[in-house]
Design an enzyme around this catalytic site. Structure first.
Site, short mmCIF file in Angstrom:
data_model
loop_
_atom_site.label_atom_id
_atom_site.label_comp_id
_atom_site.label_asym_id
_atom_site.label_seq_id
_atom_site.Cartn_x
_atom_site.Cartn_y
_atom_site.Cartn_z
N SER A 1 0.84 -1.20 0.00
CA SER A 1 0.00 0.00 0.00
C SER A 1 0.88 1.25 0.00
O SER A 1 1.64 1.47 -0.93
CB SER A 1 -0.97 -0.05 1.19
OG SER A 1 -2.00 0.88 1.06
N ASP B 1 -9.60 -3.39 -6.14
CA ASP B 1 -9.06 -2.78 -4.91
C ASP B 1 -9.93 -1.60 -4.48
O ASP B 1 -10.06 -0.61 -5.21
CB ASP B 1 -7.63 -2.30 -5.18
CG ASP B 1 -6.89 -1.87 -3.91
OD1 ASP B 1 -7.53 -1.32 -3.00
OD2 ASP B 1 -5.68 -2.10 -3.84
N HIS C 1 -7.93 -5.16 -1.12
CA HIS C 1 -6.72 -4.41 -0.77
C HIS C 1 -5.91 -5.22 0.23
O HIS C 1 -6.32 -5.44 1.37
CB HIS C 1 -7.11 -3.06 -0.17
CG HIS C 1 -5.93 -2.15 0.04
ND1 HIS C 1 -5.30 -1.48 -1.00
CD2 HIS C 1 -5.25 -1.80 1.17
CE1 HIS C 1 -4.31 -0.75 -0.52
NE2 HIS C 1 -4.26 -0.94 0.79
#
Length: 323
Positions: free
Chosen positions: A141, A266, A294
């Site tokens: 991320s 996502d 995610h």
């Protein structure tokens, strides 16, 4: 044009959609966290970073792990990876971004999605300690954005053997927009709560240049970045921060073997921000799955029995490319 590599990920049929994929790995943790050795690294500006090491001191390769926004070495996705690296004979070291190791950092500034200087400093520290040891890195991320941006900035001079990035916010503006709509606002609220707790610890420790009530009243991550992240780190606004810190413009300059694992569904990113094949150099492999959420990627045939696909998939890729 280089074709986009297809990943063999098959989602658990009983965890359909992006949100169950995203939430399930965080709600179910069937193991205890690994014991890690902590090293405090003093920085040239008077601040510090904490590194957490796994125990394999004599392992032939080393993997630097970069967590996501408000993450740490205790994050579920990090722990899953560390457990998969051990049997492959690889040691891991988790770099905590400033203020993420359980203790506020010393300076008013913190960390942000475009700050590659600390990663470069840590990598140089690791190379000085063990100059002959091959080094890889993986980011998740926010940490994935930092890693890819640094790989592009450093291009041919980058010292890594290889790298991997998972669930990348390729364009920070598109990530902020996605988190403002639909069910993704649940993730935004959770991240804001965590950021506010971190800010409260920092304000309790030192004087800050920004009035706390302005930060506490931020209704969104975009507003938080506009009122806090951007001014503390030399940006004019959230938009300026997003534009200058996103990794997407740097992807064509990456010169190290790099794996990117990303799900088309996502819930932290608008699909239009996923890079095209033409943007990726020959050494960058994008594995774009139709689903996975995610940092989720939960597999498994039987309800209630998930299989960690992401951890072994990325761990084996890193092991092959470090060898």
């Amino acid at each position: 044009m280089k074709p986009c590599a297809q990943s063999p990920f098959r989602p658990a049929w009983w965890l359909p959609g992006p949100h169950l994929q995203t939430l399930w790995p965080y709600l179910v943790r069937p193991y205890r966290s690994l014991a890690l050795r902590r090293e405090r690294l003093e920085l040239p500006d008077g601040d510090f970073l904490d590194l957490d090491w796994t125990a394999e001191r004599n392992a032939p390769g080393l993997v630097l792990v970069l967590h996501g926004l408000e993450g740490s070495s205790g994050s579920a996705y990090v722990q899953r990876l560390l457990r998969r690296l051990q049997p492959l004979g690889l040691q891991a070291v988790v770099m905590h971004f400033r203020g993420c190791s359980g203790e506020p950092n010393r300076l008013a500034r913190g960390y942000h999605a475009g700050d590659t200087a600390d990663v470069e400093f840590v990598v140089e520290h690791l190379r000085q300690q063990q100059p002959q040891r091959p080094l890889a890195a993986i980011g998740y991320s926010l940490g994935a954005n930092v890693l890819l941006k640094w790989l592009g900035e450093s291009a041919e001079r980058n010292p890594l053997r290889c790298a991997a990035a998972v669930s990348v916010p390729f364009e920070l503006e598109a990530a902020a927009k996605r988190l403002e709509g639909g069910f993704s606002r649940v993730y935004q609220r959770s991240l804001l709560r965590s950021l506010r707790r971190s800010v409260a610890r920092k304000y309790a420790q030192r004087d800050m240049p920004i009035p706390r009530h302005i930060v506490d009243s931020a209704p969104s991550l975009r507003a938080f970045d506009d009122r806090f992240t951007a001014p503390l780190h030399g940006f004019h606004s959230a938009e300026d921060y997003y534009r200058r810190s996103s990794c997407r413009p740097w992807l064509p300059y990456i010169r190290r073997p790099t794996l990117i694992v990303h799900a088309a569904d996502d819930p932290f990113l608008e699909p239009c921000a996923i890079p095209s094949n033409a943007e990726l150099p020959s050494g960058v492999e994008l594995q774009l799955t139709p689903s996975g959420g995610h940092v989720g990627f939960a597999a498994g045939r039987f309800p209630g029995r998930t299989e960690d696909w992401l951890g072994p998939h990325t761990a084996h890729w890193l092991a092959r490319n470090l060898g």
